[in-house]
Design a protein around this motif. Structure first.
Motif, PDB file in Angstrom:
ATOM      1  N   UNK B  49       0.839  -1.182   0.000  1.00  0.00           N
ATOM      2  CA  UNK B  49       0.000   0.000   0.000  1.00  0.00           C
ATOM      3  C   UNK B  49       0.880   1.241   0.000  1.00  0.00           C
ATOM      4  N   UNK B  50       0.416   2.239  -0.712  1.00  0.00           N
ATOM      5  CA  UNK B  50       0.963   3.575  -0.550  1.00  0.00           C
ATOM      6  C   UNK B  50      -0.190   4.409  -0.010  1.00  0.00           C
ATOM      7  N   UNK B  51      -0.026   4.891   1.202  1.00  0.00           N
ATOM      8  CA  UNK B  51      -1.136   5.488   1.939  1.00  0.00           C
ATOM      9  C   UNK B  51      -2.271   4.457   1.980  1.00  0.00           C
ATOM     10  N   UNK B  52      -3.477   4.815   1.530  1.00  0.00           N
ATOM     11  CA  UNK B  52      -4.573   3.851   1.614  1.00  0.00           C
ATOM     12  C   UNK B  52      -4.754   3.054   0.328  1.00  0.00           C
ATOM     13  N   UNK B  53      -3.995   3.368  -0.698  1.00  0.00           N
ATOM     14  CA  UNK B  53      -4.149   2.696  -1.995  1.00  0.00           C
ATOM     15  C   UNK B  53      -3.311   1.423  -2.071  1.00  0.00           C
ATOM     16  N   UNK B  54      -3.978   0.336  -2.449  1.00  0.00           N
ATOM     17  CA  UNK B  54      -3.277  -0.933  -2.654  1.00  0.00           C
ATOM     18  C   UNK B  54      -2.747  -0.922  -4.084  1.00  0.00           C
ATOM     19  N   UNK B  55      -1.438  -0.813  -4.233  1.00  0.00           N
ATOM     20  CA  UNK B  55      -0.847  -0.567  -5.544  1.00  0.00           C
ATOM     21  C   UNK B  55      -0.330  -1.820  -6.243  1.00  0.00           C
ATOM     22  N   UNK B  56      -0.076  -2.862  -5.498  1.00  0.00           N
ATOM     23  CA  UNK B  56       0.452  -4.065  -6.135  1.00  0.00           C
ATOM     24  C   UNK B  56       0.049  -5.292  -5.332  1.00  0.00           C
TER      25      UNK B  56
END
Lengths: 116, 115
Positions: B49-56
């Protein structure tokens, strides 16, 4: 895909002696980071040392140093004046700095025993 | 700086049950990672996660696995309908981009045993 290989499942060293742990990796990238982490029994992993691929100078942290051979894709860890507290699993890890991912790719680890 | 913490440290469950793990990163770290480590192996990446976003997400993260980081602080990893093959140590790590290296700091892990 990148891979990390640690060919020594286990190593032993006499207290106060020097030991070298091997790590090789495979990548087509030119810019990346390499790490050595230490995982003592039943304890969390801690960073030992880090190397940026664009730096030719080998990283050093007190008794720990690396031999980074970019062309050979080799990243060995040298522990000098080994201490009983150095006994642990050691993991080599790779992280790309160009592909947009921040994940680490780990090797299978080397268990280091320090003999009193 | 209190380090990365994980709860619980150990979890024993029966096959088919759901389990949830929590990770609290270092407070100023905006990236949070989950890894799985089986006996004799190095950690394998699951998701980040980057902040609240699940990026991978890794292909290892089957449909039975879900991770959240609702407010960009702590994160949870849930495994539904656990299987014996899920038995492993689940590691959480966090990082922040200071100087480009984004060095990851790891928590103590949650050891899951599925009976």
């Amino acid at each position: 895909a990148q891979t990390v290989t640690q060919s020594q499942p286990e190593m032993s060293v006499q207290e106060a002696e020097t030991v070298t742990l091997s790590c090789t990796y495979d990548t087509s990238e030119s810019d990346y980071y390499l790490f050595w982490y230490k995982q003592p029994p039943s304890r969390q992993m801690i960073l030992v040392i880090r190397q940026e691929a664009y730096k030719q100078q080998n990283a050093t942290e007190n008794r720990f140093s690396v031999n980074f051979q970019k062309a050979a894709k080799s990243f060995s860890l040298k522990i000098s004046d080994s201490q009983l507290g150095d006994a642990a699993m050691y993991f080599c890890a790779y992280r790309s700095s160009t592909s947009g991912t921040y994940k680490y790719i780990f090797g299978t680890g080397t268990r280091l025993k320090v003999l009193a | 700086d209190t380090g990365v913490s994980q709860d619980p440290r150990h979890k024993i469950t029966k096959r088919g049950q759901n389990v949830t793990f929590r990770c609290d990163p270092i407070s100023e770290h905006n990236r949070l990672y989950w890894y799985r480590q089986t006996l004799g192996q190095g950690p394998e990446f699951l998701t980040y996660f980057q902040n609240e976003a699940q990026l991978e997400k890794s292909r290892l993260l089957s449909d039975r696995f879900s991770a959240e980081r609702p407010k960009g602080s702590f994160s949870t990893l849930e495994i539904q309908r656990t299987e014996q093959g899920d038995s492993a140590m689940y590691l959480c790590a966090s990082s922040t981009n200071s100087g480009g290296a984004d060095t990851q700091y790891f928590g103590p892990g949650t050891r899951l045993t599925v009976l």
